[in-house]
Enzyme design. Sequence first.
Site, mmCIF file in Angstrom:
data_model
loop_
_atom_site.group_PDB
_atom_site.id
_atom_site.type_symbol
_atom_site.label_atom_id
_atom_site.label_comp_id
_atom_site.label_asym_id
_atom_site.label_seq_id
_atom_site.Cartn_x
_atom_site.Cartn_y
_atom_site.Cartn_z
ATOM 1 N N GLY A 356 23.080 65.374 80.981
ATOM 2 C CA GLY A 356 24.242 65.729 81.778
ATOM 3 C C GLY A 356 23.883 66.714 82.862
ATOM 4 O O GLY A 356 22.770 67.245 82.908
ATOM 5 N N PRO A 357 24.813 66.977 83.767
ATOM 6 C CA PRO A 357 24.547 67.909 84.866
ATOM 7 C C PRO A 357 24.382 69.338 84.366
ATOM 8 O O PRO A 357 24.726 69.647 83.226
ATOM 9 C CB PRO A 357 25.803 67.766 85.748
ATOM 10 C CG PRO A 357 26.852 67.213 84.852
ATOM 11 C CD PRO A 357 26.152 66.377 83.846
ATOM 12 N N GLY A 359 24.952 73.224 83.540
ATOM 13 C CA GLY A 359 26.103 74.075 83.271
ATOM 14 C C GLY A 359 27.181 73.478 82.402
ATOM 15 O O GLY A 359 28.261 74.048 82.290
ATOM 16 N N VAL A 360 26.920 72.322 81.744
ATOM 17 C CA VAL A 360 27.963 71.721 80.908
ATOM 18 C C VAL A 360 27.814 72.107 79.442
ATOM 19 O O VAL A 360 28.622 71.695 78.614
ATOM 20 C CB VAL A 360 27.974 70.181 81.039
ATOM 21 C CG1 VAL A 360 28.349 69.778 82.442
ATOM 22 C CG2 VAL A 360 26.632 69.588 80.642
ATOM 23 N N GLY A 361 26.751 72.874 79.099
ATOM 24 C CA GLY A 361 26.635 73.379 77.733
ATOM 25 C C GLY A 361 25.643 72.647 76.859
ATOM 26 O O GLY A 361 25.795 72.637 75.643
ATOM 27 N N SER A 718 25.733 51.267 94.473
ATOM 28 C CA SER A 718 27.165 51.441 94.228
ATOM 29 C C SER A 718 27.972 51.751 95.480
ATOM 30 O O SER A 718 29.199 51.840 95.429
ATOM 31 C CB SER A 718 27.397 52.553 93.199
ATOM 32 O OG SER A 718 26.912 53.786 93.673
ATOM 33 N N LYS A 761 31.808 60.083 88.333
ATOM 34 C CA LYS A 761 32.385 59.822 89.651
ATOM 35 C C LYS A 761 33.885 60.112 89.678
ATOM 36 O O LYS A 761 34.404 60.716 90.635
ATOM 37 C CB LYS A 761 32.118 58.378 90.053
ATOM 38 C CG LYS A 761 30.647 58.077 90.320
ATOM 39 C CD LYS A 761 30.401 56.611 90.633
ATOM 40 C CE LYS A 761 28.931 56.344 90.914
ATOM 41 N NZ LYS A 761 28.655 54.936 91.203
#
Length: 834
Positions: A356-357, A359-361, A718, A761
Amino acid sequence: MLASKERTDTKRLPMMPIRDVVIFPHMMTPFVVGRESSVRALEEANATGKQIFLATQHDASIDEPRPDEIFTVGTVANIVQSLKQPDGNIKVLVEGVERGKVISVSDEDGFFRAVVKTSAFRIEGGPQLDALVSRVTTQFEQYVKLSQNLNYETMVAAIRPDDPGKLADTVGANLQLTIEEKQELLEIFDPIDRLTRVAEMLDIEIEKLQVDRTIQGRVKRQMERAQKEYYLNEKIKAIQKELGRGEKSEYDELKKKIETAGMPKDAFEKAMSELRRLENMPPMSAESTVSRNYLDWLLAVPWKKASKEIRDLNFAKDILESDHYGLDKIKERILEFLAVRRLVEKPKGSILCFVGPPGVGKTSLGMSIAKATGREFVRLSLGGVRDEAEIRGHRRTYIGALPGQLIQMMKKAGTKNPVIMLDEIDKMSMDFRGDPSAALLEVLDPAQNTSFQDHYLDVEYDLSNVLFIATANVLHTIPGPLQDRMEVIRLSGYTELEKLEIAKRFLVPKQLEGNGLKTDQIEFEDSGLLALINGYTREAGVRNLEREVGNVFRKVARSLVMSMPMDTPAEEEKPVKKSKSKKKAEIVDIASKEAVPAEARPEFKKATVTAENVHEFLGPEKYRDTVTERKNEIGSTTGLAWTEVGGSILTTEVSILEGRGKLTTTGKLGDVMQESAQAAMSYVRSRAHQLGLPRDFYRHIDIHVHVPEGAIPKDGPSAGITLATSISSALAKIPVRGDVAMTGEITLRGKVLPIGGLKEKLLAAHRFGITEAILPKDNEKDLVDIPDIVKKNMKLHFVAHMDEVLKLALESEPVGIPPHTIEYSAKPVEDIRH
């Protein structure tokens, strides 16, 4: 050789059960009487002729045996002596007289009285009897010689070859037999049969003693060798002590540590071999230091110590809820993982990969899993690692060699079942020193990591009890075989309301404590936090949000400190010495006074951060120009993009210029995106009539496609429908709606194909204030992963063809018009027909 009954007598005698001993006739035996029933039987015997019947009980642990728990054959004995001791017990010396068999037993006055039948035998001699007696006598003499518990002269003098029955009883009483075997001899009344049985037992016992003597001889020789080595080692210690090289107790301690470390067999043998080498080396040599460091590492790694794992799901759930807000599916998956570990007695080590990106934990989730399971937590950062030796270690032949990072982390954890966080596993690279990701293939395979071999340790180490958790921002940079060994769990990012709750529950209290403020000095209203989230941060995680919250707290802390009086030197324990210099005296005098008078200091008031005043702390909003403020423009379309740091929006612009049909793409577009632009152009050409364009419109114009933020590389299929919409809008001169965003791959025939990263997105579209989104029809199944608040606040259109996209995205539907009404500044080019 024959023995026949000569007479049979019946006697009625007091009966005493005895434990762990069988008394034979003609034997003098002492024992202690303590049971009340036995004392009464003894007193009755002393009062009535000093004869008593002694029989062994089956189970020695029973204090008061019943008649059926006592052997029926015993010995009639004369009481030679009885002496009462101070503790109340009676010490008795008895002499066995003859065998007896119980006919009946009665309980009288608290003791047993038995009717006993005795028999006397008459033996007729002969050569066979003489041979048997001679054999038993010879065997017994040999037995006494081999046995260390019997005195040879005493035993030889005690045997009577002239009486076969007495000979059998004497030998049987002195053999090292079990109670059952002695009772078996006692129950043989016929002297010849008894003597024959004794001869058989002597054969067995002599063979046992010979085997024991052989083993003792070997042990003695080994002990002599060990004593010799001990003597020489002690002498070496004394010599080295005289030479000033210190005592060798250090090696004894190392040996003891190796023996108690719990190493497997091969590691133990390796350590002992290295210790023997170390003992023979000069202490000051360089090789001695290498060996000592190697032994220290072998002992530092946990071989048997393990944390007691907590498998309480309710406890784990509470930990995850208290440490993280949201991430419901992630928490559910972690609880399922822990539930399986509770059901399986010896679960294999599992490997989870959080993708995941930033800072998401991801990292904090790993720490929470360690806390929930009661394991130690260690973190290994793999970002930038490009040397295989970082994983497997260096050979000891290299100067300054060390074990790999995994073994170092195991030493740091101190237990064999920690949680090891492999952070930034997607940031590894490779060079001429090897590929570290290939070295991780063995580590992260539960079928292979039971025998992981570090180059430095050079012994197998079991990593199967370790819970590995990897983190990554993207998957495509992780090699396929390595991905195959991990279970990928995606963390997409947070919605606006989730960020608000995270800020209220975690970020604000953390920054409050970190900046030394109290709740009565600053307060964040929800509107202030929302304004900060929307106007100053635009990310998938909450790292920048925490940073901006910290900025607000620091400004408040500064205002608070400015309003406080300065500390003066007079408050210190040591007074400032007066200086002879006038200049220095002035400085001391100034320092002893407050820099700012009390009336001139600003007054501090409790700070309340709201939507209206957040700009006073952080300045102008960074993201003021949102998508909702955009106008409908010709040739400008808002697309949805996936990046390593989460979802984002991407504006696509198209301009129509004079030319000869050239398609130009700018904005640092990758090969796949350029191909999407060409596919979009081919679709537009196939739909020229519906867009009101002449068939040969492309011969008179150039089309320029530009995607802003050119410094950032962009690629992927996309953006296909976004490019087609922008080109169609620019050619048909119909504005594209500014409140609509889209994503989807396009084919030459205008079909809209599914894309990846839908959740990221849509979260980005929600963050940027987009109210409608156009998505591929085949992605409708992915709605289950989209947060409810996003589905509630956004209108989602699922399309299968590009024609549907144009109807939804353009301000008005294109209407076909005659070709001659389209004007171009360029001169028409003659149509070439094939």
